[in-house]
Design a protein around this motif. Structure first.
Motif, mmCIF file in Angstrom:
data_model
loop_
_atom_site.group_PDB
_atom_site.id
_atom_site.type_symbol
_atom_site.label_atom_id
_atom_site.label_comp_id
_atom_site.label_asym_id
_atom_site.label_seq_id
_atom_site.Cartn_x
_atom_site.Cartn_y
_atom_site.Cartn_z
ATOM 1 N N ALA A 199 -42.105 6.607 -6.843
ATOM 2 C CA ALA A 199 -41.651 5.229 -6.179
ATOM 3 C C ALA A 199 -42.485 4.459 -6.649
ATOM 4 O O ALA A 199 -43.835 4.614 -6.760
ATOM 5 C CB ALA A 199 -41.625 5.509 -4.591
ATOM 6 N N VAL A 200 -41.847 2.942 -6.550
ATOM 7 C CA VAL A 200 -42.601 2.055 -7.134
ATOM 8 C C VAL A 200 -42.622 1.007 -5.936
ATOM 9 O O VAL A 200 -41.545 0.698 -5.211
ATOM 10 C CB VAL A 200 -42.038 1.319 -8.340
ATOM 11 C CG1 VAL A 200 -42.742 0.031 -8.949
ATOM 12 C CG2 VAL A 200 -41.882 2.327 -9.576
ATOM 13 N N ALA A 201 -43.744 0.530 -5.710
ATOM 14 C CA ALA A 201 -44.332 -0.673 -4.890
ATOM 15 C C ALA A 201 -44.892 -2.056 -5.667
ATOM 16 O O ALA A 201 -45.603 -1.774 -6.547
ATOM 17 C CB ALA A 201 -45.178 -0.256 -3.876
ATOM 18 N N ILE A 202 -44.493 -3.061 -5.139
ATOM 19 C CA ILE A 202 -44.828 -4.291 -5.777
ATOM 20 C C ILE A 202 -45.919 -5.062 -4.693
ATOM 21 O O ILE A 202 -45.319 -5.126 -3.503
ATOM 22 C CB ILE A 202 -43.512 -5.294 -5.724
ATOM 23 C CG1 ILE A 202 -42.658 -4.413 -6.941
ATOM 24 C CG2 ILE A 202 -44.064 -6.772 -6.331
ATOM 25 C CD1 ILE A 202 -41.401 -5.303 -7.057
ATOM 26 N N GLY A 203 -46.940 -5.270 -5.049
ATOM 27 C CA GLY A 203 -48.067 -5.665 -4.038
ATOM 28 C C GLY A 203 -47.307 -7.258 -3.550
ATOM 29 O O GLY A 203 -46.765 -7.916 -4.099
ATOM 30 N N GLY A 204 -48.027 -7.315 -2.237
ATOM 31 C CA GLY A 204 -47.448 -8.449 -1.767
ATOM 32 C C GLY A 204 -48.512 -9.769 -1.681
ATOM 33 O O GLY A 204 -47.870 -10.782 -1.293
ATOM 34 N N GLN B 128 -48.065 4.011 6.378
ATOM 35 C CA GLN B 128 -47.246 3.634 5.485
ATOM 36 C C GLN B 128 -45.699 3.647 6.244
ATOM 37 O O GLN B 128 -45.538 4.895 6.464
ATOM 38 C CB GLN B 128 -47.268 3.809 4.186
ATOM 39 C CG GLN B 128 -48.456 3.254 3.459
ATOM 40 C CD GLN B 128 -48.935 1.988 3.431
ATOM 41 O OE1 GLN B 128 -48.267 1.193 3.182
ATOM 42 N NE2 GLN B 128 -50.220 1.864 3.929
ATOM 43 N N ARG B 129 -44.932 2.799 6.138
ATOM 44 C CA ARG B 129 -43.486 2.946 6.572
ATOM 45 C C ARG B 129 -42.527 3.090 5.329
ATOM 46 O O ARG B 129 -42.681 2.346 4.319
ATOM 47 C CB ARG B 129 -43.054 1.562 7.242
ATOM 48 C CG ARG B 129 -41.623 1.754 7.817
ATOM 49 C CD ARG B 129 -41.298 0.499 8.455
ATOM 50 N NE ARG B 129 -40.312 1.005 9.551
ATOM 51 C CZ ARG B 129 -39.822 0.119 10.596
ATOM 52 N NH1 ARG B 129 -40.713 -1.048 10.689
ATOM 53 N NH2 ARG B 129 -39.142 0.507 11.356
ATOM 54 N N THR B 130 -41.822 4.118 5.215
ATOM 55 C CA THR B 130 -41.257 4.706 3.982
ATOM 56 C C THR B 130 -39.841 4.606 4.305
ATOM 57 O O THR B 130 -39.202 4.510 5.340
ATOM 58 C CB THR B 130 -41.598 6.111 3.617
ATOM 59 O OG1 THR B 130 -41.201 6.974 4.770
ATOM 60 C CG2 THR B 130 -43.029 6.162 3.353
ATOM 61 N N LEU B 131 -38.909 4.387 3.053
ATOM 62 C CA LEU B 131 -37.575 4.413 3.125
ATOM 63 C C LEU B 131 -37.033 5.690 3.155
ATOM 64 O O LEU B 131 -35.843 5.719 3.875
ATOM 65 C CB LEU B 131 -37.116 3.740 1.882
ATOM 66 C CG LEU B 131 -37.411 2.266 1.677
ATOM 67 C CD1 LEU B 131 -36.856 1.769 0.097
ATOM 68 C CD2 LEU B 131 -36.863 1.178 2.533
ATOM 69 N N THR B 132 -37.478 6.655 2.606
ATOM 70 C CA THR B 132 -36.947 8.073 2.847
ATOM 71 C C THR B 132 -37.877 8.994 3.682
ATOM 72 O O THR B 132 -39.053 8.667 3.830
ATOM 73 C CB THR B 132 -36.796 8.745 1.508
ATOM 74 O OG1 THR B 132 -37.963 8.741 0.793
ATOM 75 C CG2 THR B 132 -35.892 7.775 0.635
ATOM 76 N N CYS B 133 -37.244 10.211 4.185
ATOM 77 C CA CYS B 133 -38.096 10.942 4.774
ATOM 78 C C CYS B 133 -37.759 12.630 4.722
ATOM 79 O O CYS B 133 -36.825 12.801 4.902
ATOM 80 C CB CYS B 133 -37.712 10.797 6.439
ATOM 81 S SG CYS B 133 -38.889 11.741 7.623
ATOM 82 N N ALA C 14 -44.860 9.980 -2.278
ATOM 83 C CA ALA C 14 -44.726 9.161 -3.453
ATOM 84 C C ALA C 14 -44.758 7.774 -2.907
ATOM 85 O O ALA C 14 -45.283 6.957 -3.453
ATOM 86 C CB ALA C 14 -43.443 9.453 -4.090
ATOM 87 N N GLU C 15 -43.753 7.026 -1.860
ATOM 88 C CA GLU C 15 -43.742 5.973 -1.516
ATOM 89 C C GLU C 15 -44.836 5.376 -0.698
ATOM 90 O O GLU C 15 -45.266 4.189 -0.849
ATOM 91 C CB GLU C 15 -42.207 5.917 -0.409
ATOM 92 C CG GLU C 15 -41.131 6.010 -1.144
ATOM 93 C CD GLU C 15 -39.788 6.129 -0.194
ATOM 94 O OE1 GLU C 15 -40.037 5.929 1.041
ATOM 95 O OE2 GLU C 15 -38.505 6.441 -0.559
ATOM 96 N N ALA C 16 -45.403 6.245 0.134
ATOM 97 C CA ALA C 16 -46.497 5.866 0.848
ATOM 98 C C ALA C 16 -47.711 5.551 0.079
ATOM 99 O O ALA C 16 -48.476 4.791 0.026
ATOM 100 C CB ALA C 16 -47.001 6.749 1.880
ATOM 101 N N SER C 17 -47.948 6.489 -1.059
ATOM 102 C CA SER C 17 -48.994 6.174 -1.855
ATOM 103 C C SER C 17 -48.922 4.944 -2.738
ATOM 104 O O SER C 17 -49.863 4.360 -2.933
ATOM 105 C CB SER C 17 -48.934 7.309 -3.109
ATOM 106 O OG SER C 17 -49.368 8.418 -2.588
ATOM 107 N N ALA C 18 -47.623 4.655 -3.161
ATOM 108 C CA ALA C 18 -47.371 3.308 -3.847
ATOM 109 C C ALA C 18 -47.755 2.192 -3.061
ATOM 110 O O ALA C 18 -48.391 1.287 -3.338
ATOM 111 C CB ALA C 18 -45.835 3.438 -4.312
ATOM 112 N N LEU C 19 -47.135 2.077 -1.775
ATOM 113 C CA LEU C 19 -47.327 1.210 -0.813
ATOM 114 C C LEU C 19 -48.868 0.727 -0.554
ATOM 115 O O LEU C 19 -49.436 -0.365 -0.659
ATOM 116 C CB LEU C 19 -46.665 1.417 0.495
ATOM 117 C CG LEU C 19 -45.108 1.119 0.108
ATOM 118 C CD1 LEU C 19 -44.578 1.825 1.550
ATOM 119 C CD2 LEU C 19 -44.677 -0.220 0.170
ATOM 120 N N ALA C 20 -49.402 2.034 -0.222
ATOM 121 C CA ALA C 20 -51.072 1.882 0.155
ATOM 122 C C ALA C 20 -51.899 1.376 -1.079
ATOM 123 O O ALA C 20 -52.671 0.486 -0.782
ATOM 124 C CB ALA C 20 -51.567 3.313 0.717
#
Length: 122
Positions: free
Chosen positions: A115-120, A67-72, A86-92
């Motif tokens: 972090a919150v991800a919205i499905g594509g 996953q590509r995250t916004l923060t590192c 958090a970001e990678a888990s939400a995206l996956a």
């Protein structure tokens, strides 16, 4: 699907997870929680998930690294191969084409992130 991804220290409490979740999920209807598979069985995570009544998805480390995250976070990168658990888990968990609604949020005690991800795909 809208997924809240959680990253946290082994010292994190239910309050740590709740604080990060509350900051990240403002104005969003969360459908599920997600985190790295190695956190399965963590007491605070189990308690927090029970209070939300949301399904909890455990993500394999290889799926996080993809996953590509916004923060590192350098620690997260070195330990898990991703900039943000958090970001990678939400995206996956949100599936192919998912996007983050914002960068991760950090609890005041700095023991948990969300972090919150919205499905594509609909």
């Amino acid at each position: 699907m809208i997924v809240a991804g959680l990253g946290f220290s082994s010292a994190a409490t239910t309050d740590s997870l709740r604080a990060a979740f509350d900051q990240a999920s403002v104005g969003q209807n969360i459908d599920a929680l997600a985190t790295i598979a190695e956190k399965k069985g963590h007491t605070a995570l189990a308690e927090f998930a029970a209070t939300t009544a949301l399904p909890l998805h455990f993500i394999a480390p290889a799926d996080l690294a993809a996953q590509r995250t916004l923060t590192c976070s350098p620690r997260s990168r070195a330990t898990y191969g991703t900039g943000s658990v958090a970001e990678a888990s939400a995206l996956a968990a949100a599936g192919p084409g998912a996007r983050l609604s914002s960068p991760r949020q950090i609890s005041d005690d700095r023991l948990a992130t969300c972090a919150v991800a919205i499905g594509g795909q609909t």
